[in-house]
Structure formats: structure tokens, C-alpha cells
Motif scaffolding. Structure first.
Motif, PDB file in Angstrom:
ATOM      1  N   ALA A  70       0.842  -1.209   0.000  1.00  0.00           N
ATOM      2  CA  ALA A  70       0.000   0.000   0.000  1.00  0.00           C
ATOM      3  C   ALA A  70       0.871   1.250   0.000  1.00  0.00           C
ATOM      4  N   ASP A  71       1.941   1.243   0.792  1.00  0.00           N
ATOM      5  CA  ASP A  71       2.866   2.378   0.801  1.00  0.00           C
ATOM      6  C   ASP A  71       3.479   2.589  -0.579  1.00  0.00           C
ATOM      7  N   TYR A  72       3.880   1.505  -1.201  1.00  0.00           N
ATOM      8  CA  TYR A  72       4.489   1.589  -2.538  1.00  0.00           C
ATOM      9  C   TYR A  72       3.492   2.156  -3.548  1.00  0.00           C
ATOM     10  N   MET A  73       2.275   1.649  -3.527  1.00  0.00           N
ATOM     11  CA  MET A  73       1.260   2.114  -4.476  1.00  0.00           C
ATOM     12  C   MET A  73       0.930   3.587  -4.226  1.00  0.00           C
ATOM     13  N   SER A  74       0.905   3.995  -2.967  1.00  0.00           N
ATOM     14  CA  SER A  74       0.646   5.390  -2.623  1.00  0.00           C
ATOM     15  C   SER A  74       1.769   6.283  -3.157  1.00  0.00           C
ATOM     16  N   GLU A  75       2.993   5.828  -3.008  1.00  0.00           N
ATOM     17  CA  GLU A  75       4.120   6.609  -3.515  1.00  0.00           C
ATOM     18  C   GLU A  75       4.060   6.715  -5.043  1.00  0.00           C
ATOM     19  N   LEU A  76       3.699   5.625  -5.706  1.00  0.00           N
ATOM     20  CA  LEU A  76       3.548   5.652  -7.169  1.00  0.00           C
ATOM     21  C   LEU A  76       2.505   6.674  -7.584  1.00  0.00           C
ATOM     22  N   GLU A  77       1.392   6.678  -6.869  1.00  0.00           N
ATOM     23  CA  GLU A  77       0.320   7.623  -7.165  1.00  0.00           C
ATOM     24  C   GLU A  77       0.805   9.064  -7.033  1.00  0.00           C
ATOM     25  N   SER A  78       1.577   9.325  -5.983  1.00  0.00           N
ATOM     26  CA  SER A  78       2.067  10.687  -5.774  1.00  0.00           C
ATOM     27  C   SER A  78       3.020  11.093  -6.900  1.00  0.00           C
ATOM     28  N   TRP A  79       3.819  10.161  -7.392  1.00  0.00           N
ATOM     29  CA  TRP A  79       4.715  10.467  -8.512  1.00  0.00           C
ATOM     30  C   TRP A  79       3.919  10.778  -9.773  1.00  0.00           C
ATOM     31  N   GLU A  80       2.878   9.992 -10.029  1.00  0.00           N
ATOM     32  CA  GLU A  80       2.054  10.226 -11.221  1.00  0.00           C
ATOM     33  C   GLU A  80       1.388  11.590 -11.163  1.00  0.00           C
ATOM     34  N   THR A  81       0.904  11.965  -9.994  1.00  0.00           N
ATOM     35  CA  THR A  81       0.270  13.262  -9.823  1.00  0.00           C
ATOM     36  C   THR A  81       1.298  14.379 -10.005  1.00  0.00           C
ATOM     37  N   ALA A  82       2.473  14.200  -9.427  1.00  0.00           N
ATOM     38  CA  ALA A  82       3.506  15.235  -9.480  1.00  0.00           C
ATOM     39  C   ALA A  82       4.056  15.428 -10.886  1.00  0.00           C
ATOM     40  N   THR A  83       4.089  14.376 -11.680  1.00  0.00           N
ATOM     41  CA  THR A  83       4.670  14.489 -13.022  1.00  0.00           C
ATOM     42  C   THR A  83       3.652  14.876 -14.086  1.00  0.00           C
ATOM     43  N   ALA A  84       2.384  14.884 -13.761  1.00  0.00           N
ATOM     44  CA  ALA A  84       1.360  15.216 -14.765  1.00  0.00           C
ATOM     45  C   ALA A  84       1.572  16.620 -15.313  1.00  0.00           C
ATOM     46  N   ASP A  85       1.816  17.590 -14.439  1.00  0.00           N
ATOM     47  CA  ASP A  85       2.060  18.961 -14.894  1.00  0.00           C
ATOM     48  C   ASP A  85       3.338  19.053 -15.702  1.00  0.00           C
ATOM     49  N   ALA A  86       4.365  18.336 -15.274  1.00  0.00           N
ATOM     50  CA  ALA A  86       5.643  18.353 -15.989  1.00  0.00           C
ATOM     51  C   ALA A  86       5.470  17.819 -17.406  1.00  0.00           C
ATOM     52  N   ASP A  87       4.634  16.811 -17.598  1.00  0.00           N
ATOM     53  CA  ASP A  87       4.390  16.266 -18.930  1.00  0.00           C
ATOM     54  C   ASP A  87       3.758  17.308 -19.839  1.00  0.00           C
ATOM     55  N   ASP A  88       2.802  18.074 -19.312  1.00  0.00           N
ATOM     56  CA  ASP A  88       2.166  19.124 -20.108  1.00  0.00           C
ATOM     57  C   ASP A  88       3.172  20.196 -20.494  1.00  0.00           C
TER      58      ASP A  88
END
Length: 99
Positions: A70-88
Motif C-alpha cells: 500500500a505504501d508503494y502504491m501510494s508513492e507511485l500515485e504521488s509520482w504520477e500526480t507530481a509528473t502530470a504537470d511536468a508532462d504538459d
């Protein structure tokens, strides 16, 4: 009979059964390559397969502990959220890669 392997100045001799040598020679001929190149390709593939086997085993161990997973999946989610703006932003900066 030994097979010489090596892409540098240092060559190593390995002993293989005649049947194995003949199989390697047949495959190398059919691919229009040398046994040296064939063995280098096989070694690279085996290395890649081993790496992925170890990665998958690590994930399997991690999944055995629900809290750690669960910790790992939560960290993955935070990375996806953080990089979404960078991708744009990257898409705007380098439109040639968006084709």
C-alpha cells in the motif's frame, strides 16, 4: 573443443560438448553471424531476463506485505500526480516530440 568469447582484447576459452558447439554453429550460420556474436547476444538476453526475474521477485516479496505494498502504491500515485504537470510543460516546450 573450446569456444572463444570476448569483444575486447582478452579472450576466454570455455569448454562445451561437441553437440552444443555444433548446435551453436548451426544457429550462427542460419543467422549469418559468428558463434562469438551469437553467444554475446545470448549473454545479453540472459542478463536482461535475470534482471527482470529479480525485479519481479522483488515485487512479489513486496506484495506479500499488504502495508508495504500500500505504501508503494501510494508513492507511485504521488509520482504520477507530481509528473502530470511536468508532462504538459514538456509537450509545450518540445512540440516536435508530440507527433
Amino acid at each position: 573443443m573450446g569456444i572463444l568469447i570476448g569483444m575486447t582484447a582478452t579472450l576466454a576459452t570455455i569448454k562445451v560438448d561437441k553437440e552444443v558447439r555444433d548446435q551453436l554453429a548451426k544457429v550462427a550460420r542460419s543467422r549469418h553471424t559468428t558463434m562469438r556474436a551469437l553467444l554475446a547476444d545470448f549473454a545479453e538476453r540472459a542478463t536482461r531476463e535475470q534482471m527482470w526475474a529479480e525485479i519481479n521477485a522483488g515485487y512479489a516479496r513486496l506484495q506479500q506485505d499488504p502495508e508495504q505494498w500500500a505504501d508503494y502504491m501510494s508513492e507511485l500515485e504521488s509520482w504520477e500526480t507530481a509528473t502530470a504537470d511536468a508532462d504538459d510543460q514538456a509537450a509545450e516546450e518540445w512540440p516536435e516530440y508530440q507527433q
